[in-house]
Design an enzyme around this catalytic site. Structure first.
Site, PDB file in Angstrom:
ATOM      1  CD  GLU A  89     -17.147 -15.912  23.450  1.00 51.97           C
ATOM      2  OE1 GLU A  89     -17.734 -14.829  23.643  1.00 51.97           O
ATOM      3  OE2 GLU A  89     -16.750 -16.293  22.331  1.00 51.97           O
ATOM      4  CG  ASP A 139     -19.716  -7.956  15.699  1.00 57.35           C
ATOM      5  OD1 ASP A 139     -19.886  -7.168  14.742  1.00 57.35           O
ATOM      6  OD2 ASP A 139     -20.632  -8.301  16.456  1.00 57.35           O
ATOM      7  CD  GLU A 213     -14.827 -21.373   6.624  1.00 50.68           C
ATOM      8  OE1 GLU A 213     -14.161 -21.456   5.570  1.00 50.68           O
ATOM      9  OE2 GLU A 213     -14.418 -21.766   7.729  1.00 50.68           O
TER      10      GLU A 213
END
Length: 236
Positions: A89, A139, A213
């Site tokens: 990340e 993304d 989600e």
């Protein structure tokens, strides 16, 4: 076929750059735990990373590309203590939050990479190393003119496949229908990957529900999973 470098020139990254302040708790664990748990991509020496030395043990290693705030990563690490979980990340607050989860659950099977996973895979992971790669809700770059920036492309799939060990898995999930179709098309065309199902995979019960989600469900979008296995090339 495009190379990974050509994809990079087109503006494809495994992340979206953000500027968000860390909380007091995130700053604390960054100062105390990062020297043990984390590494910055730009500070890695040339060559392949010794994952066993980094984790302090030899175990199957799964790379998660884009771990966000780390809640799903932590749940997966709790559920599979026998696996080394490497979270990539660029977002410092997300990495700090993951370290808070690591602290809360007393996890010793999680390590963190700050930097672009594409470069990490290309420059620091030996072929045939990883037991799995997970990419959950990358993304979507929903505007058509931005589709070229999407992470999952033929050269990316080839790179991931080359870094997986035989029998290793690639798990993708997205809530954008056209991106899901493209993921399926790309992975079906990669000769080293074999679909575990005839098309979409049933949603695995062990995959935690991420905030992306949950939002997609609330907005009426269908989430799709893809599960692929690295196969041994014919003649090898």
């Amino acid at each position: 076929m495009e190379t990974v470098d050509q994809v990079r020139q087109a503006g494809v990254f495994s992340h979206v750059r953000r500027s968000v302040r860390m909380t007091v708790g995130q700053k604390r664990v960054w100062e105390t735990d990062w020297p043990v748990l984390g590494r910055k991509l730009e500070e890695l020496p040339p060559g392949d990373v010794d994952l066993a030395a980094w984790f302090g043990r030899a175990a199957p290693t799964v790379l998660e590309i884009g771990s966000g705030m780390g809640d799903a990563t932590a749940q997966l690490a709790v559920a599979a203590p026998e696996v080394n979980h490497l979270a990539a990340e660029v977002y410092p607050a997300g990495l700090g939050q993951l370290m808070l989860w690591v602290e809360r659950y007393g996890l010793d099977n999680v390590r963190l990479l700050q930097g672009d996973a594409l470069d990490f895979l290309r420059d620091h992971v030996a072929p045939g190393t990883l037991a799995g790669v997970r990419i959950y809700f990358p993304d979507p770059w929903p505007k058509k003119r931005h589709h070229k920036r999407r992470l999952v492309t033929p050269p990316f799939a080839a790179l991931v496949a080359s870094r997986l060990r035989s029998g290793g898995t690639l798990h993708l999930a997205t809530d954008w229908a056209d991106y899901a179709d493209r993921m399926l098309e790309v992975c079906e065309a990669e000769p080293l990957l074999r679909n575990q199902y005839d098309g979409w995979a049933p949603r695995p019960g062990w995959r935690p529900v991420t905030k992306f989600e949950a939002r997609a469900r609330a907005e009426g979008r269908v989430c799709r999973d893809l599960l692929y296995t690295k196969v041994t090339p014919t003649g090898s």
